[in-house]
Design a protein around this motif. Sequence first.
Motif, PDB file in Angstrom:
ATOM      1  N   ALA A  48      18.341  28.375 105.223  1.00 45.88           N
ATOM      2  CA  ALA A  48      18.065  27.354 106.237  1.00 45.88           C
ATOM      3  C   ALA A  48      16.842  26.533 105.857  1.00 45.88           C
ATOM      4  CB  ALA A  48      17.863  28.008 107.596  1.00 45.88           C
ATOM      5  N   ALA A  49      15.819  27.193 105.323  1.00 48.15           N
ATOM      6  CA  ALA A  49      14.608  26.476 104.911  1.00 48.15           C
ATOM      7  C   ALA A  49      14.919  25.478 103.800  1.00 48.15           C
ATOM      8  CB  ALA A  49      13.547  27.479 104.449  1.00 48.15           C
ATOM      9  N   LYS A  50      15.779  25.875 102.883  1.00 47.65           N
ATOM     10  CA  LYS A  50      16.165  24.990 101.782  1.00 47.65           C
ATOM     11  C   LYS A  50      16.903  23.765 102.309  1.00 47.65           C
ATOM     12  CE  LYS A  50      18.553  25.159  97.307  1.00 47.65           C
ATOM     13  NZ  LYS A  50      19.291  26.049  96.347  1.00 47.65           N
ATOM     14  N   ILE A  51      17.788  23.977 103.274  1.00 55.01           N
ATOM     15  CA  ILE A  51      18.542  22.865 103.857  1.00 55.01           C
ATOM     16  C   ILE A  51      17.613  21.926 104.615  1.00 55.01           C
ATOM     17  CG2 ILE A  51      20.266  22.301 105.630  1.00 55.01           C
ATOM     18  CD1 ILE A  51      21.762  24.858 104.701  1.00 55.01           C
ATOM     19  N   ARG A  52      16.694  22.497 105.380  1.00 58.54           N
ATOM     20  CA  ARG A  52      15.758  21.669 106.154  1.00 58.54           C
ATOM     21  C   ARG A  52      14.834  20.871 105.256  1.00 58.54           C
ATOM     22  NH1 ARG A  52      14.730  26.978 109.526  1.00 58.54           N
ATOM     23  NH2 ARG A  52      16.500  26.889 111.005  1.00 58.54           N
ATOM     24  N   GLU A  53      14.396  21.485 104.160  1.00 57.95           N
ATOM     25  CA  GLU A  53      13.513  20.783 103.221  1.00 57.95           C
ATOM     26  C   GLU A  53      14.193  19.562 102.622  1.00 57.95           C
ATOM     27  OE1 GLU A  53      12.400  23.712 100.384  1.00 57.95           O
ATOM     28  OE2 GLU A  53      11.116  24.822 101.788  1.00 57.95           O
ATOM     29  N   ALA A  54      15.529  19.621 102.522  1.00 53.56           N
ATOM     30  CA  ALA A  54      16.293  18.492 101.982  1.00 53.56           C
ATOM     31  C   ALA A  54      16.664  17.489 103.071  1.00 53.56           C
ATOM     32  CB  ALA A  54      17.550  19.003 101.294  1.00 53.56           C
ATOM     33  N   GLY A  55      16.181  17.719 104.287  1.00 54.77           N
ATOM     34  CA  GLY A  55      16.440  16.784 105.376  1.00 54.77           C
ATOM     35  C   GLY A  55      17.607  17.139 106.259  1.00 54.77           C
ATOM     36  N   GLY A  56      18.188  18.306 106.067  1.00 49.37           N
ATOM     37  CA  GLY A  56      19.343  18.706 106.857  1.00 49.37           C
ATOM     38  C   GLY A  56      18.973  19.521 108.082  1.00 49.37           C
ATOM     39  N   THR A  57      19.988  19.889 108.841  1.00 56.48           N
ATOM     40  CA  THR A  57      19.815  20.685 110.065  1.00 56.48           C
ATOM     41  C   THR A  57      20.558  22.004 109.897  1.00 56.48           C
ATOM     42  OG1 THR A  57      19.659  18.711 111.443  1.00 56.48           O
ATOM     43  CG2 THR A  57      20.217  20.777 112.549  1.00 56.48           C
ATOM     44  N   ALA A  58      19.846  23.101 110.151  1.00 53.67           N
ATOM     45  CA  ALA A  58      20.467  24.419 110.014  1.00 53.67           C
ATOM     46  C   ALA A  58      19.886  25.378 111.044  1.00 53.67           C
ATOM     47  CB  ALA A  58      20.248  24.973 108.608  1.00 53.67           C
ATOM     48  N   VAL A  59      20.740  26.217 111.614  1.00 55.37           N
ATOM     49  CA  VAL A  59      20.301  27.311 112.461  1.00 55.37           C
ATOM     50  C   VAL A  59      20.853  28.607 111.877  1.00 55.37           C
ATOM     51  CG1 VAL A  59      20.208  25.878 114.534  1.00 55.37           C
ATOM     52  CG2 VAL A  59      22.289  27.152 114.025  1.00 55.37           C
ATOM     53  N   THR A  60      20.148  29.684 112.092  1.00 56.23           N
ATOM     54  CA  THR A  60      20.565  30.977 111.559  1.00 56.23           C
ATOM     55  C   THR A  60      20.997  31.890 112.700  1.00 56.23           C
ATOM     56  OG1 THR A  60      18.325  31.907 111.631  1.00 56.23           O
ATOM     57  CG2 THR A  60      18.987  30.742 109.615  1.00 56.23           C
ATOM     58  N   ILE A  61      22.048  32.651 112.447  1.00 61.16           N
ATOM     59  CA  ILE A  61      22.592  33.572 113.445  1.00 61.16           C
ATOM     60  C   ILE A  61      22.864  34.900 112.759  1.00 61.16           C
ATOM     61  CG2 ILE A  61      24.437  33.999 115.099  1.00 61.16           C
ATOM     62  CD1 ILE A  61      24.928  30.946 115.127  1.00 61.16           C
ATOM     63  N   ALA A  62      21.991  35.878 112.990  1.00 58.35           N
ATOM     64  CA  ALA A  62      22.213  37.211 112.435  1.00 58.35           C
ATOM     65  C   ALA A  62      23.325  37.874 113.221  1.00 58.35           C
ATOM     66  CB  ALA A  62      20.933  38.029 112.507  1.00 58.35           C
ATOM     67  N   ALA A  63      24.445  38.125 112.583  1.00 60.32           N
ATOM     68  CA  ALA A  63      25.605  38.659 113.299  1.00 60.32           C
ATOM     69  C   ALA A  63      26.510  39.429 112.355  1.00 60.32           C
ATOM     70  CB  ALA A  63      26.397  37.518 113.950  1.00 60.32           C
ATOM     71  N   ASP A  64      27.135  40.457 112.903  1.00 62.38           N
ATOM     72  CA  ASP A  64      28.182  41.211 112.205  1.00 62.38           C
ATOM     73  C   ASP A  64      29.495  40.830 112.873  1.00 62.38           C
ATOM     74  OD1 ASP A  64      30.002  43.017 111.194  1.00 62.38           O
ATOM     75  OD2 ASP A  64      28.727  44.771 111.472  1.00 62.38           O
ATOM     76  N   VAL A  65      30.323  40.073 112.178  1.00 59.51           N
ATOM     77  CA  VAL A  65      31.544  39.551 112.803  1.00 59.51           C
ATOM     78  C   VAL A  65      32.581  40.624 113.089  1.00 59.51           C
ATOM     79  CG1 VAL A  65      31.240  37.229 111.851  1.00 59.51           C
ATOM     80  CG2 VAL A  65      32.604  38.932 110.583  1.00 59.51           C
ATOM     81  N   THR A  66      32.378  41.847 112.603  1.00 58.33           N
ATOM     82  CA  THR A  66      33.310  42.919 112.939  1.00 58.33           C
ATOM     83  C   THR A  66      33.117  43.399 114.371  1.00 58.33           C
ATOM     84  OG1 THR A  66      31.894  44.740 112.179  1.00 58.33           O
ATOM     85  CG2 THR A  66      33.318  43.689 110.540  1.00 58.33           C
ATOM     86  N   ASP A  67      32.019  43.023 114.978  1.00 57.25           N
ATOM     87  CA  ASP A  67      31.755  43.284 116.386  1.00 57.25           C
ATOM     88  C   ASP A  67      32.209  42.059 117.168  1.00 57.25           C
ATOM     89  OD1 ASP A  67      30.254  43.079 118.937  1.00 57.25           O
ATOM     90  OD2 ASP A  67      29.285  44.922 118.266  1.00 57.25           O
ATOM     91  N   GLU A  68      33.231  42.210 117.999  1.00 58.11           N
ATOM     92  CA  GLU A  68      33.802  41.047 118.673  1.00 58.11           C
ATOM     93  C   GLU A  68      32.764  40.275 119.479  1.00 58.11           C
ATOM     94  OE1 GLU A  68      37.342  39.790 121.835  1.00 58.11           O
ATOM     95  OE2 GLU A  68      37.027  41.907 121.328  1.00 58.11           O
ATOM     96  N   GLN A  69      31.889  40.982 120.171  1.00 61.09           N
ATOM     97  CA  GLN A  69      30.891  40.306 120.983  1.00 61.09           C
ATOM     98  C   GLN A  69      29.932  39.499 120.127  1.00 61.09           C
ATOM     99  OE1 GLN A  69      31.008  39.993 124.270  1.00 61.09           O
ATOM    100  NE2 GLN A  69      29.330  38.540 124.020  1.00 61.09           N
ATOM    101  N   GLN A  70      29.540  40.048 118.978  1.00 56.50           N
ATOM    102  CA  GLN A  70      28.649  39.312 118.083  1.00 56.50           C
ATOM    103  C   GLN A  70      29.346  38.092 117.491  1.00 56.50           C
ATOM    104  OE1 GLN A  70      26.047  41.454 115.320  1.00 56.50           O
ATOM    105  NE2 GLN A  70      26.581  43.379 116.349  1.00 56.50           N
ATOM    106  N   ALA A  71      30.619  38.219 117.173  1.00 61.59           N
ATOM    107  CA  ALA A  71      31.371  37.075 116.654  1.00 61.59           C
ATOM    108  C   ALA A  71      31.445  35.969 117.698  1.00 61.59           C
ATOM    109  CB  ALA A  71      32.776  37.515 116.240  1.00 61.59           C
ATOM    110  N   ARG A  72      31.746  36.353 118.930  1.00 59.87           N
ATOM    111  CA  ARG A  72      31.823  35.354 120.006  1.00 59.87           C
ATOM    112  C   ARG A  72      30.458  34.716 120.268  1.00 59.87           C
ATOM    113  NH1 ARG A  72      36.553  34.972 122.190  1.00 59.87           N
ATOM    114  NH2 ARG A  72      38.068  36.669 121.963  1.00 59.87           N
TER     115      ARG A  72
END
Length: 254
Positions: A48-72
């Motif tokens: 995300a820092a690399k993308i922002r440094e280049a002028g982009g927009t990024a958000v990070t989401i720590a998630a395990d998609v095998t957990d349905e609630q975390q995926a949602r």
Amino acid sequence: MPDRLDGTVALITGASSGIGEATALAFAEQGAAVALAARRADRLEALAAKIREAGGTAVTIAADVTDEQQAREAVKRTAAELGRLDTLVNNAGVMLVGPVVDAPVKEWERMVQVNLLGLLYCAHAALPHLLEAAESQPRRVADMVNISSVAGRTARRGFGVYNATKHAVGAFSESLRQEVTGRHVRVSLVEPGAVETELVSQNRPEIQELLGQRFTGVERLQAADIADAINYIVTRPRRVAVNEILIRPTEQEP
């Protein structure tokens, strides 16, 4: 001429390395805001820092998609923090191969959880947002790109359950495509051959050795090669749907 992705939002699973990381960079260069989802938060923050440094927009989401609630929750946070969702790249996956006889069943369970259930959870949660995005500006089209494998086309000895999960991804993708394509949500399947990523290193040492021998003399694809194919799919004009791309190293035979 290809469309840019300005004003759109993409969620990429498995974004902490390999194909997911390369795809996030490619999308950001095209003007998309990107939500980066994976379990390794530190890797996501660095990307995300690399993308922002280049002028982009990024958000990070720590998630395990095998957990349905975390995926949602990953989908929900993407839409809440970035305002919409136009593109979902279901990239999270594992490849734990070897003979079926005496195989560790936990490896099978892990592949079904990540490669299939995680993809299904994300797809189900994202669809209402994608359908809404397809009806609105700036592009009036939305994309779901599901990452499969050449193993989703051809069953091979030693790859049985991995083959099964990737065949399932292909079947699901085609059925969903028929369901939503009339509403301008494009569902695409990308099937890479051998790629230089972390997938092989997740296997037991003896399996890693066998896989290394299998591709001796083959110049493997780079993650950026697959990201380029994904970027091609999502930047087509509204009238063009690329349903499937099979991409192998030039020297790979099977």
